[in-house]
Design an enzyme around this catalytic site. Sequence first.
Site, PDB file in Angstrom:
ATOM      1  CG  HIS A  85     101.157  42.540  43.369  1.00 30.99           C
ATOM      2  ND1 HIS A  85     100.715  41.840  44.576  1.00 30.99           N
ATOM      3  CD2 HIS A  85      99.194  42.804  43.160  1.00 30.99           C
ATOM      4  CE1 HIS A  85      99.336  41.311  44.521  1.00 30.99           C
ATOM      5  NE2 HIS A  85      98.768  42.028  43.390  1.00 30.99           N
ATOM      6  CD  GLU A 106     100.076  44.863  45.564  1.00 26.38           C
ATOM      7  OE1 GLU A 106      99.738  45.083  44.530  1.00 26.38           O
ATOM      8  OE2 GLU A 106      98.896  44.301  46.551  1.00 26.38           O
TER       9      GLU A 106
END
Length: 293
Positions: A161, A263
């Site tokens: 992320h 991400e």
Amino acid sequence: MSDFLFSLPIEQQLTPYLTLRKKDELAIIVVNHPKARGAIALQGAHLLSWQPNGEEPVIWLSKASHFKQGTAIRGGVPICWPWFGKVASPAHGFARNELWQLTAHDANEESVWLTFSLEDNEQTRQIWPHSFCLIARIKLGTTCEIELESHGDYSITSALHTYLNIADISQISISGLGSHYLDTITGSEHDTSDKTLTFTGPVDRVYSQPEAFSLIQDPVFARSIEVHHRNAHDVVTWNPAAEGASGMKDMENDGYKTMVCVETANAHQPVEVHSDKPQYLSMTIRCHKNEPV
């Protein structure tokens, strides 16, 4: 932003390039190498900072982030595993809130690389009843590389992320995302012919046909950032804008202006992991200086 990490008191000198330090409740490995500097929290094997020599920081970390045991850190590169999103509690899985072990590290004149591991324990089995072994490999130099290796028998969704540090969200653009995406704010799917994403409000999208790498153009910092994705079906892009940031206790109200998430993910369709076939998810970040306009 993350400069404070490098002025934390040294608790242990691990190698000429690695020191162990502490921020509030969390142990942090700080990397000082001629090619780059960085920091990784043992909680979550969470990359907090990476800055090649002569560059602006590439990874964004919230000034308001909490460094408490069991609390997710806002910014850096959280490892979302064994689920992505708010499908269960805690959101984005438990791996980023667990204490990992530093199991190996090495260096040469070009880079430093570190290996972290996490295995199931009584606490994780109460949340998710599976045996597992996770290995995270992080290499820091003129590029940043993260590889997550999953062992066991189960199905997962996951993501690296990545929060990227940018000069101004209203000035950047992202290409290489592909045309099809799920807008998770509205719950609607879209196909777009516009190959470049720009930001004028909150964005939370899962792109399901991404190219091999995403390209972030940052004209104010006069650089471009490449995020190369491997073994990832999806690329997620996120920026909360002013309305989202104002509702977060761990992000300052204007924090959204200097960050964007790109991400590397398997967010939509679960991936099967088998004991005879580990699953890998990895990404590489590269920066390039742009010629001033």
